[in-house]
Structures are given as structure tokens and as C-alpha cells.
Scaffold this motif. Structure first.
Motif, short mmCIF file in Angstrom:
data_model
loop_
_atom_site.label_atom_id
_atom_site.label_comp_id
_atom_site.label_asym_id
_atom_site.label_seq_id
_atom_site.Cartn_x
_atom_site.Cartn_y
_atom_site.Cartn_z
N VAL A 40 0.81 -1.23 0.00
CA VAL A 40 0.00 0.00 0.00
C VAL A 40 0.84 1.27 0.00
O VAL A 40 0.28 2.37 -0.04
N HIS A 41 2.16 1.15 0.06
CA HIS A 41 2.97 2.37 0.24
C HIS A 41 4.35 2.19 -0.38
O HIS A 41 4.95 1.11 -0.32
N PHE A 42 4.85 3.28 -0.96
CA PHE A 42 6.24 3.35 -1.39
C PHE A 42 6.84 4.60 -0.78
O PHE A 42 6.27 5.69 -0.88
N GLY A 43 7.99 4.46 -0.12
CA GLY A 43 8.60 5.61 0.53
C GLY A 43 10.10 5.66 0.36
O GLY A 43 10.77 4.63 0.24
N THR A 44 10.63 6.88 0.34
CA THR A 44 12.07 7.10 0.22
C THR A 44 12.70 7.22 1.60
O THR A 44 12.13 7.83 2.50
N ILE A 45 13.87 6.63 1.76
CA ILE A 45 14.66 6.77 2.98
C ILE A 45 15.69 7.86 2.73
O ILE A 45 16.59 7.68 1.90
N ARG A 46 15.56 9.00 3.40
CA ARG A 46 16.45 10.14 3.17
C ARG A 46 17.46 10.27 4.30
O ARG A 46 17.09 10.23 5.47
N SER A 47 18.71 10.44 3.94
CA SER A 47 19.76 10.56 4.94
C SER A 47 19.85 11.99 5.47
O SER A 47 19.93 12.94 4.69
N PRO A 48 19.86 12.16 6.79
CA PRO A 48 20.00 13.52 7.35
C PRO A 48 21.45 14.01 7.37
O PRO A 48 21.71 15.12 7.83
N LEU A 49 22.38 13.19 6.88
CA LEU A 49 23.77 13.62 6.84
C LEU A 49 24.41 13.20 5.51
O LEU A 49 23.91 12.33 4.81
N ARG A 50 25.51 13.88 5.18
CA ARG A 50 26.27 13.54 3.98
C ARG A 50 27.31 12.49 4.34
O ARG A 50 28.05 12.63 5.31
N GLY A 51 27.36 11.42 3.56
CA GLY A 51 28.32 10.37 3.89
C GLY A 51 28.40 9.31 2.82
O GLY A 51 27.69 9.36 1.81
N LYS A 52 29.27 8.34 3.05
CA LYS A 52 29.47 7.23 2.13
C LYS A 52 29.00 5.94 2.79
O LYS A 52 29.30 5.67 3.95
N ILE A 53 28.24 5.16 2.02
CA ILE A 53 27.78 3.88 2.53
C ILE A 53 28.95 2.90 2.60
O ILE A 53 29.63 2.66 1.61
N VAL A 54 29.19 2.34 3.79
CA VAL A 54 30.28 1.38 3.95
C VAL A 54 29.75 -0.01 4.32
O VAL A 54 30.49 -0.98 4.30
N GLU A 55 28.46 -0.09 4.65
CA GLU A 55 27.88 -1.40 4.96
C GLU A 55 26.37 -1.30 4.78
O GLU A 55 25.75 -0.29 5.07
N ILE A 56 25.79 -2.38 4.29
CA ILE A 56 24.34 -2.50 4.12
C ILE A 56 23.85 -3.66 4.97
O ILE A 56 24.53 -4.69 5.09
N ASN A 57 22.70 -3.50 5.56
CA ASN A 57 22.12 -4.58 6.36
C ASN A 57 21.48 -5.60 5.41
O ASN A 57 20.30 -5.52 5.07
N GLU A 58 22.28 -6.55 4.98
CA GLU A 58 21.81 -7.53 4.00
C GLU A 58 20.68 -8.40 4.56
O GLU A 58 19.81 -8.84 3.81
N SER A 59 20.69 -8.63 5.86
CA SER A 59 19.61 -9.43 6.46
C SER A 59 18.26 -8.75 6.28
O SER A 59 17.26 -9.40 6.00
N ALA A 60 18.26 -7.42 6.42
CA ALA A 60 17.01 -6.67 6.24
C ALA A 60 16.61 -6.61 4.77
O ALA A 60 15.41 -6.62 4.44
#
Length: 250
Positions: free
Chosen positions: A84-104
Motif C-alpha cells: 500500500v505504500h512506497f517511501g524514500t529513505i532520506r539521509s540527514p547527513l552527507r556520507g558514504k555507505i560502507v555497509e548494508i544490512n543484508e539481512s534486512a
């Protein structure tokens, strides 16, 4: 002095997280709090609040940008999607992704079940750009705002987010249990969770007895005032029960 975590309508907000109220996001510093050197890279976990998880509903798709991606402040780090919903996850800070929660990513409902714990989204390294301080707040500074958001979106927090919901208002518990048995047998898989809402005054006791007899799991029972109750015996009961049940046997 360490402040206690904040509990609002069964929704628990940790005191050591920072909250982006506009985007319904949290961040948590992974650095030693005594290290204030500006030239030292700082790491943060980022995730969504239980409010966002409730608005989205049962998340069936979580997308996160690849490791190494540079995320500008207030820009998308990924997205959540339900039926029922599509939403964007917005970062409140500037940075580089170094790890993703693959389990999630593999099991997105983890984000619903544990938004502050196992359901974190990504780990970022910041670029000494601390403008995020203007867009996030400590828990003690935004208690009233969090409460207002919970009221606005009618948020319900449970130990496990339901896969299904059943509302049985004005129905005797015996009839409700018959419907529940049929639904769980035909429509639920082992491990899935259903939220049953009942205004039967004996619902809590009857469901505990039913679960024991049928070897099912009552995860949680929450009692709340019935806003539709008018004080008349002919107009419902004074309380509602939210009963969270996990199917343990087929």
C-alpha cells in the motif's frame, strides 16, 4: 546522568539516537562520544522510526544504494515498499555507505519488527560535514513531536509487526475463535503473525486458553480504551484488546 528510553503508546525510542522528524529517520553515532576531533571520520547507523514502519505497513521490498555510494544530505539512501505504500529513505547527513544490512534486504519485515535493532538500514562514514545537527534532535528535545506524530498517524507498536489483522468488534469470543482457527489454517504459514482486535471483555483470558490448547503463541496482549464506547451497555465495551498471535504449528 543517562536518560531513560522513552516509551510512547508502547513505542520505545532509545535515548542515544538522533531523530530526523521530517523524514521519520534515526541515526546513531558509532564513535566514542568523548572523541570530538573534527578530522576523524565518524560512523553512523541509519534506519527508519517505528512511525515510518507503521505508515508503510508490512515491508516486502527494501532497496539500498550500493556500498561506496556517496549520499548527499537529505537525499535518498534507499526505499521501502509495501502493498500500500512506497517511501524514500532520506539521509540527514552527507556520507558514504560502507555497509548494508543484508539481512534486512533479504527479509524486509525485520525493519517492521525491530526498526531500532536488527532492522537498521546502512552504516555511513561522514565527511566532517556536521550540518545534520540542524535536522536531527535528541530524544529529550523531541518527545512532544514524537507523541504528536504517533497521534497523527494512529501508530500502534507491537513486539512483532503483524502480517495480518482481524477486527472482531461486537462479536462474541466463541465466534471470533472459530474465525481465527479457520483463517490461520487456510491463510497463514508457520511463523507468521496476526493482530486480533476484540472488544469482548473476556478476550484476553479466552485467547490465552485457546493458545494453550492449540499450541499457538500469544506474543503480546495490549489493552486500550475503546474510543467508540459511549457508556451504555448497548454500545460496546469500555476496552479493546490488541492480541498479537504467532502461528507455531500448522
Amino acid at each position: 546522568m543517562t536518560l531513560p528510553n522513552l516509551l510512547i503508546d508502547n513505542c520505545l525510542f532509545p535515548n542515544d539516537y538522533l531523530y530526523d522528524l521530517e523524514n521519520l529517520i534515526w541515526i546513531k553515532s558509532l564513535n566514542n562520544t568523548t572523541n570530538n576531533q573534527t578530522n576523524v571520520p565518524k560512523e553512523f547507523l541509519i534506519g527508519i522510526t517505528p512511525i515510518y514502519a507503521y505508515i508503510t505497513g508490512k515491508i516486502n521490498n527494501l532497496k539500498v544504494k550500493p556500498i561506496g555510494s556517496v549520499i548527499e544530505r537529505n537525499k535518498s539512501i534507499g526505499s521501502v515498499e509495501s502493498l500500500v505504500h512506497f517511501g524514500t529513505i532520506r539521509s540527514p547527513l552527507r556520507g558514504k555507505i560502507v555497509e548494508i544490512n543484508e539481512s534486512a534486504v533479504d527479509n524486509p519485515k525485520i525493519v517492521n519488527d525491530s526498526p531500532f535493532g536488527n532492522g537498521w538500514i546502512a552504516r555511513l562514514v561522514s565527511f566532517n560535514d556536521y550540518d545534520y545537527a540542524n535536522s536531527v534532535k535528541k530524544m529529550e528535545d523531541c518527545k512532544d513531536d514524537l507523541l504528536a506524530q504517533i497521534r497523527k498517524y494512529h501508530v500502534k507498536c507491537f513486539r512483532l509487526f503483524p502480517d495480518f489483522q482481524m477486527f472482531e468488534i461486537g462479536t462474541e469470543c466463541s465466534a471470533t475463535l472459530a474465525k481465527l482457527d479457520e483463517f490461520m489454517e487456510k491463510s497463514m504459514q508457520k511463523g507468521q503473525v496476526i493482530r486480533l482486535v476484540s472488544d469482548d471483555p473476556t478476550a484476553d483470558l479466552e485467547l490465552l486458553r485457546w493458545a494453550d490448547q492449540n499450541h499457538q503463541e500469544i506474543v503480546e496482549i495490549l489493552k486500550e480504551k475503546n474510543k467508540a464506547y459511549s457508556g451504555s451497555e448497548n454500545n460496546g465495551n469500555k476496552y479493546l484488546f490488541n492480541i498479537i498471535i504467532r502461528k507455531k504449528v500448522d
